[in-house]
Design an enzyme around this catalytic site. Sequence first.
Site, mmCIF file in Angstrom:
data_model
loop_
_atom_site.group_PDB
_atom_site.id
_atom_site.type_symbol
_atom_site.label_atom_id
_atom_site.label_comp_id
_atom_site.label_asym_id
_atom_site.label_seq_id
_atom_site.Cartn_x
_atom_site.Cartn_y
_atom_site.Cartn_z
ATOM 1 N N PRO A 83 0.784 -1.238 0.000
ATOM 2 C CA PRO A 83 0.000 0.000 0.000
ATOM 3 C C PRO A 83 0.815 1.286 0.000
ATOM 4 C CG PRO A 83 0.045 -0.934 2.197
ATOM 5 C CD PRO A 83 0.783 -1.909 1.313
ATOM 6 N N CYS A 84 1.429 1.583 -1.138
ATOM 7 C CA CYS A 84 2.193 2.827 -1.237
ATOM 8 C C CYS A 84 1.282 4.051 -1.124
ATOM 9 C CB CYS A 84 2.983 2.858 -2.542
ATOM 10 S SG CYS A 84 2.043 2.428 -4.013
#
Length: 282
Positions: free
Chosen positions: A243-244
């Site tokens: 989850p950047c």
Amino acid sequence: MEQTDTYHYNVMRRAIAAIDAAGERPLSLTDLAADMNMSPAHFQRLFSTWVGVSPKRYQQYLTLGHAKTLLRDRFTTLNTAQSVGLSGSGRLHDLFVRWEAMSPGDYGRGGAGLTITWGWCDSAFGPALVMGTDRGICGLAFSAETGAQAAMDDLMARWPGAEFVEDPSALEPWATAALGMTGETRLHMIGAPFQLKVWEALLTIPSGHVTTYSEIAQSIGNPKAVRAVGTAVGRNPVSWLIPCHRALRKSGALGGYHWGLPVKRAMLAWESARADAAPDAR
């Protein structure tokens, strides 16, 4: 994905796009439902089932100031979480994800000898390009902002020595698990050692929470490497699953996002809505 899932994803994608395009001007339930060619009651029910909150409340999460609210109320420090170690498996999005990294030698050869299968599927955040080896998903891109060809070129350029074969049916079980958040999916991570450390740190950020680039740098033992961390976050090949989108600037600004800031805002809004709806559901 099954036809019903695809239909729901397309409805939600169009609804999110309409809400996003309206900016700070909230859309009424009647207007949104009309845009989706549905009755207000049917649209409200479908939207609330998928997101967990009403369309009206969801619009609050898409405001530009929401990132600052997240930093104030749902900031996550990574040192404690990082100490448990995730080399091998981790929990993510209420979905069990198993992942492994490619050897440094294989990475250095640019994927030579690898066969990477690819295919397109629908997602709530627009068309998604999924790529995978025989060990798991190695690429996940969203083309709503960049365009399909740019997304394809981007992922293929990361592993120039690999052979690419179109076969969406082979990826369907993993893609369904990844985007539908059910069952198990596997990731095959291909990156430099520093990148892998950053991506592993991202995996420790709970859904509905955020952290900062500087916090990630601290957690991997390189507090001065904030710029390098930002670059590694941007090079994450498996968006959403790693989850950047949960990495923000200290100021509360969203920062960049490889697949477009509207996609990042939609992801953060969706996760925030689900997180807030969870206590009500219980």
